[in-house]
Enzyme design. Structure first.
Site, mmCIF file in Angstrom:
data_model
loop_
_atom_site.group_PDB
_atom_site.id
_atom_site.type_symbol
_atom_site.label_atom_id
_atom_site.label_comp_id
_atom_site.label_asym_id
_atom_site.label_seq_id
_atom_site.Cartn_x
_atom_site.Cartn_y
_atom_site.Cartn_z
ATOM 1 N N ASN A 226 4.909 -0.556 4.209
ATOM 2 C CA ASN A 226 4.049 0.139 5.179
ATOM 3 C C ASN A 226 4.854 0.400 6.441
ATOM 4 O O ASN A 226 4.699 1.413 7.107
ATOM 5 C CB ASN A 226 2.832 -0.716 5.522
ATOM 6 C CG ASN A 226 1.887 -0.859 4.346
ATOM 7 O OD1 ASN A 226 1.852 -0.002 3.463
ATOM 8 N ND2 ASN A 226 1.137 -1.944 4.328
ATOM 9 N N THR B 41 0.791 -1.244 0.000
ATOM 10 C CA THR B 41 0.000 0.000 0.000
ATOM 11 C C THR B 41 0.824 1.297 0.000
ATOM 12 O O THR B 41 0.646 2.147 -0.869
ATOM 13 C CB THR B 41 -0.954 0.015 1.213
ATOM 14 O OG1 THR B 41 -1.853 -1.077 1.045
ATOM 15 C CG2 THR B 41 -1.738 1.317 1.300
HETATM 16 ZN ZN ZN Z 1 -3.070 -1.425 -0.378
HETATM 17 ZN ZN ZN Z 2 -3.342 -4.924 1.544
#
Ligand code: ZN
Ligand code: ZN
Length: 537
Positions: A96, A75
């Protein structure tokens, strides 16, 4: 006579002002669908004519073969790459979360202990874009207009809001699952605007919980999905069977909305409120709204792409996007705004689903690293030599290793030998040898693009195709080089966009340079992509 000259002067002035109007859209709307594979544009074949996807595909331009050019496909990296036109090796957003190699501490991508939460009393607002090392296209728009443009980020996930909006944003708003409110941080402001407080006071989350979740169409018409309630679907919402009742969450569990389509509705409602209350797209100075729809990712992780939950989620999101475009058409004006839609990554089908259909797939249990640390302790006499595996890289505890004067290469060799024959491990090697080992060139390039040494590990792991890692026994995930993770949609719509499509290979890093070319502004500072010629008039 003088009057005439004055008249002519103002006439030409107004002409040039008009020309200026047509040079840039009033508003740019960047839409990132969290965990949307490209094939979702086609596999859920009941999108509405006036919905979002068919509208963008029919009246806009589709880059059908857009690929993420780095691994890990995660992400924060996806949002950073779309908006910076760059790769983790340059923008520094390598995951992340990562382990800072100087301090051996975990760092969350938008962590910032120097700021305060604004809008709640929790720690959910100790966030800013400080870890992002480059500018985003939004920063460049700000610089191009001497900061007269307004830039605002919106997403349930902090990272989906903060990273796109960039360093110089007016605001980024995200959702505090502990309180059910939209919050921000003192990086942007010291108090929420009155309209945000008013929006929060409505506590829409409770209204959504009252509605529960049933399928949009009769459940027996979901022919693109497996039957409901598979054993490998997560039960985080109190079960995994339609219809869902969320009454037990009212006034209590505000985080549960994340894993429901209502999370996307809440996001769209808040995005519309931003446009109205912050007057985005009202004057001739281009504004930028970044919106990321996060619930698609939570639902994808919980149920997998072949679930009725995921199919229904996308049919509902399509309606939500259609309504958002209707709203923008009436508020900003048809073709007065430029919209693009992409995704931060895709996802694998749930391994158990694939196995049901004889396609080899499995999960690598991350508990293997506890065992491996025991092996290392026996051999080298030290605990916790491996800190963790993050973003498919094993991170060694360098301070412990150096203090104990243990040979680093010996440790790496032991780990690699232990892991090499584990089922599902395709490649495991010292990351420093990335340039030398025989490896498919696309995979090598993706790993090179994902590598920022101060934030990355020591040993690179590549899993066999259709394998995922994690502790979970349900749902699915994403993160490696494979097409199911890396092939994303890219749609352009509105101001200056002619209908069409291309199958030419395009990189995720081309998005920001294309916006820069369309707006005639500078490309972000770390951009490595190129403007997409098919999009530029
Ligand atoms: Zn994502
Ligand atoms: Zn994810």
């Amino acid at each position: 006579m003088q009057k005439n000259i004055l008249f002519l002067f103002f006439f030409f002035l107004s002409l040039s002002a008009k020309t200026q109007n047509t040079e840039r859209p009033k508003l740019v709307v960047g839409i990132v669908i969290d965990q949307m594979r490209w094939d979702y544009l086609y596999r859920y074949n009941r999108y509405a004519q006036n919905g979002g996807f068919k509208r963008m595909m029919g009246h806009g331009y589709s880059c059908e073969n857009t690929l993420i050019s780095y691994a890990p496909t995660i992400t924060a990296c996806g949002h950073a790459s779309i908006y910076s036109g760059s790769v983790p090796a340059i923008n520094g957003i390598v995951g992340n979360t990562w382990i800072d190699r100087q301090t051996s501490r975990y760092v969350y991508c938008t962590d910032d202990k120097s700021v305060k939460t604004v809008g709640s009393t929790t720690n959910a607002g100790l966030m800013s874009p400080a870890n992002l090392l480059t500018t985003t296209i939004c920063d460049e728009l700000k610089l191009a207009t001497n900061f007269r443009s307004k830039v605002i980020g919106v997403a349930l996930k902090d990272r989906g809001s903060i990273i796109p909006a960039g360093h110089s944003a007016n605001a980024a708003y995200w959702y505090d699952g502990a309180t059910g409110d939209w919050i921000t941080s003192s990086y942007y402001m010291n108090n929420l605007p009155k309209w945000v407080n008013d929006f929060n006071a409505k506590k829409l989350v409770n209204k959504y919980y009252e509605q529960g979740w049933n399928t949009l169409y009769p459940i027996n018409t979901y022919t693109q999905s497996s039957e409901d309630s598979k054993a490998y679907e997560a039960k985080g919402l109190g079960g995994n069977t339609f219809p869902y009742s969320f009454k037990q969450f009212v006034g209590k569990n505000f985080g549960a909305i994340l894993t429901t389509p209502h999370g996307n509705s809440l996001t769209a409602e808040f995005a519309k409120a931003v446009v109205i209350n912050e007057s985005l797209g009202e004057d001739n100075i281009t504004d930028f709204l970044t919106v990321s729809f996060s619930s698609t990712d939570y639902i994808g992780h919980s149920y997998g792409p072949n679930s009725i939950e995921e199919e229904d989620n996308f049919l509902r999101l399509d309606k939500e996007l259609g309504e958002l475009f209707d709203f923008l058409d009436s508020k900003v004006g048809k073709n007065q705004y430029l919209a693009f839609l992409s995704a931060d990554h895709g996802a694998l089908q749930a391994p158990e689903f694939l196995k049901e259909h004889k396609i080899p797939s499995a999960r690598l249990d991350l508990n293997v690293f506890d065992t491996l640390n025991q092996v290392l302790k026996k051999q080298f006499g030290r605990d916790s030599i491996i800190i963790d595996m993050y973003n498919y890289q094993i991170v060694l505890n360098t301070p412990i290793i150096q203090a104990a004067n243990i040979n680093l290469d010996e440790i790496k060799k032991t780990i690699i030998q232990y892991m090499f024959y584990l089922p599902g491990v395709a490649r495991i090697f010292d990351i420093n040898l990335l340039a030398q080992i025989p490896l498919n060139s696309r995979i090598r390039e993706m790993l090179v693009n994902g590598y920022y040494p101060k934030r990355c590990g020591d040993i690179q792991l590549i899993l066999q195709s259709q394998w995922i890692e994690g502790y979970s026994k349900t749902g699915t995930t994403h993160g490696l080089w494979n097409p199911y993770d890396a092939h994303i949609p890219l749609l352009w719509y509105g101001w200056g966009i002619k209908p069409g499509s291309t199958a030419r290979e395009i990189s995720i890093t081309d998005i920001a340079p294309t916006i820069a070319a369309l707006l005639k502004i500078q490309t972000p500072s770390g951009a490595v992509g190129k403007p997409i010629p098919e999009i530029i008039p």
